[in-house]
Scaffold this active site. Structure first.
Site, PDB file in Angstrom:
ATOM      1  NE  ARG A 107      31.850  17.843  27.376  1.00  0.00           N
ATOM      2  CZ  ARG A 107      30.948  16.343  26.482  1.00  0.00           C
ATOM      3  NH1 ARG A 107      30.074  16.450  26.496  1.00  0.00           N
ATOM      4  NH2 ARG A 107      31.437  14.912  27.276  1.00  0.00           N
TER       5      ARG A 107
ATOM      6  CE  LYS B  13      42.900  35.036  36.883  1.00  0.00           C
ATOM      7  NZ  LYS B  13      44.232  36.182  37.517  1.00  0.00           N
TER       8      LYS B  13
ATOM      9  CD  GLU C 169      41.390  42.574  45.301  1.00  0.00           C
ATOM     10  OE1 GLU C 169      41.988  43.099  44.172  1.00  0.00           O
ATOM     11  OE2 GLU C 169      41.641  41.598  45.346  1.00  0.00           O
TER      12      GLU C 169
ATOM     13  CE  LYS D 240      39.584  41.714  37.204  1.00  0.00           C
ATOM     14  NZ  LYS D 240      38.962  40.478  38.591  1.00  0.00           N
TER      15      LYS D 240
ATOM     16  CD  GLU E 289      46.982  36.201  35.017  1.00  0.00           C
ATOM     17  OE1 GLU E 289      47.843  35.249  35.582  1.00  0.00           O
ATOM     18  OE2 GLU E 289      46.802  36.608  35.782  1.00  0.00           O
TER      19      GLU E 289
ATOM     20  NE  ARG F 172      41.979  38.534  34.459  1.00  0.00           N
ATOM     21  CZ  ARG F 172      40.945  38.090  34.284  1.00  0.00           C
ATOM     22  NH1 ARG F 172      40.254  37.564  33.087  1.00  0.00           N
ATOM     23  NH2 ARG F 172      39.347  38.216  35.002  1.00  0.00           N
TER      24      ARG F 172
ATOM     25  CG  ASN G 258      47.121  37.890  39.623  1.00  0.00           C
ATOM     26  OD1 ASN G 258      45.843  37.244  40.423  1.00  0.00           O
ATOM     27  ND2 ASN G 258      47.888  37.437  38.608  1.00  0.00           N
TER      28      ASN G 258
ATOM     29  CG  HIS H 256      46.348  39.397  44.337  1.00  0.00           C
ATOM     30  ND1 HIS H 256      45.914  39.980  44.249  1.00  0.00           N
ATOM     31  CD2 HIS H 256      44.957  38.545  44.508  1.00  0.00           C
ATOM     32  CE1 HIS H 256      44.760  40.383  44.295  1.00  0.00           C
ATOM     33  NE2 HIS H 256      43.468  39.840  44.175  1.00  0.00           N
TER      34      HIS H 256
ATOM     35  CG  HIS I 224      46.554  33.880  47.219  1.00  0.00           C
ATOM     36  ND1 HIS I 224      46.845  33.587  45.796  1.00  0.00           N
ATOM     37  CD2 HIS I 224      46.048  34.372  47.354  1.00  0.00           C
ATOM     38  CE1 HIS I 224      45.074  33.697  45.535  1.00  0.00           C
ATOM     39  NE2 HIS I 224      45.313  35.353  46.293  1.00  0.00           N
TER      40      HIS I 224
ATOM     41  CG  HIS J   2      41.009  37.908  48.692  1.00  0.00           C
ATOM     42  ND1 HIS J   2      42.040  37.070  48.131  1.00  0.00           N
ATOM     43  CD2 HIS J   2      40.360  38.481  47.811  1.00  0.00           C
ATOM     44  CE1 HIS J   2      42.579  37.270  47.377  1.00  0.00           C
ATOM     45  NE2 HIS J   2      41.307  38.593  46.923  1.00  0.00           N
TER      46      HIS J   2
END
Length: 362
Positions: free
Chosen positions: A116, A138, A180, A222, A232, A237, A241, A244, A248, A262
């Site tokens: 956990r 993330k 990026e 960032k 987000e 935030r 993206n 993206h 993606h 990527h």
């Protein structure tokens, strides 16, 4: 050393940037040491760096995974967590993620769910990971339905960035990471985009000053956004993206393979986002053309053709329907009113996106 704080209350941490830092990592890691040895998780491409790090940390264990996006899978997650449990990892131990975005994402998610929640430390070895994925918490793996759909927010305890590690990075990987870097200028900092136009080629050629400036500036940008909107929830935030959603979909069409890295998908995605914005009358045509021209100048994909994509607009939109940002059947898009003027648009008609993509040269 440049230190950039990520201000998140009791989850705050530093990003430390310095050339040659890996050779002095033991000093930086000492405050996180316990009686038990560190565990270092890396991939086959980065194994020599892992050996250098392990030599500084007596008794440390190195877990080496296959290189590539395929390691961000249920199978490798299971194997990694099983091995960490075999090694007796405790909640207060620190697992070190030494590698690019794949290793950072996988180790971050594994430690988020192991017992956990265990601690982890990021030592990113690619430009993309140094300027983006190692900061912000993330973490995720991919699934058959799409990229990064299984994950959690889990912040590292510290991020150690050594720009010298980029010396051994293949030119294609460095260029993919540079996408990026450009992103931060396109979001809300036209002056930084102009810096990229003037200095991007030098950065990619290995200029140390340009590289250090780009990394520090990107990390600070960032960190500021993450501090404002860690999970987000406010939309701030989400600006990270940019490119993206389109990107993606392109990656999905290539099976998340080395056919399109990527960062290459993000580059093409950003150019498409600006082109679509221009088509909708939101953004000046010359700004969209300027973005595409800079990406092309540094050898990055800037449209469907240069990304090697021949699929129909309808097929690419079908990939987008699996995007994790889907909300009540609506997919938010990052569009632009100009360079440095990115915004979140929740009113985009996917039929118009498909038609736009069908118009693009193949």
């Amino acid at each position: 050393m440049i230190t950039v704080p990520v201000a998140l209350g009791d989850r705050s941490y530093d990003v430390r940037i310095e050339a040659g830092l890996l050779n002095r990592a033991a000093d930086q890691l000492a405050p996180f040491a316990r009686r038990r040895p560190f565990v270092i998780v890396t991939d086959a491409n980065v194994a020599p760096h892992a050996e250098r790090l392990a030599a500084q940390l007596p008794g440390s264990e190195v877990i080496t995974l296959p290189a590539g996006e395929a390691s961000k899978s249920w199978g490798h997650l299971e194997r990694l967590t099983d091995r960490l449990l075999e090694l007796g990892i405790e909640r207060n131990d620190h697992v070190i993620a030494l590698g690019g975005g794949v290793i950072g994402d996988l180790v971050g998610f594994a430690t988020a769910i192991l017992k956990r929640g265990c601690n982890f430390i990021q030592i990113p070895t690619t430009l993309l990971a140094q300027v983006d994925s190692s900061v912000g918490g993330k973490t995720a793996i991919n699934s058959a339905a799409g990229k990064n759909l299984i994950g959690a927010f889990h912040q590292p305890r510290v991020v150690l960035i050594d720009p010298d590690l980029l010396d051994t990075l293949p030119a294609r990987e460095t260029a993919a990471g540079y996408a990026e870097v450009v992103k931060y200028g396109l979001i809300d900092d036209i002056a930084f985009f102009e810096w990229c136009e003037s200095n991007g080629a030098a950065l990619l050629a290995g200029d140390g000053d340009a590289r250090a400036h780009a990394i520090a500036h990107s990390v600070a940008a960032k960190a500021r956004i993450v501090a404002e909107d860690e999970r987000e929830t406010t939309g701030k935030r989400a600006l990270l993206n940019l490119g993206h959603t389109f990107g993606h979909a392109l990656e999905a069409e290539t099976g998340f393979s080395d056919r399109l890295l990527h960062g290459e998908g993000v580059a093409a995605g950003m150019a498409l986002a600006f082109a679509f914005s221009a088509r909708q009358g939101l953004c000046p045509e010359e700004d969209a053309a300027r973005v595409a021209a800079h990406l092309a100048a540094v050898g990055l994909p800037h449209d469907l053709a240069s990304a090697g994509i021949s699929a129909s607009g309808a097929r690419l939109v079908e990939h987008m329907l699996h995007d994790k940002k889907m909300d009540a059947g609506t997919l938010p898009f990052l569009l632009a009113r100009g360079i440095g003027q990115t915004y979140l648009d929740k009113t985009v008609d996917l039929k118009e996106v498909a038609a736009f993509l069908d118009e693009r040269p193949r």
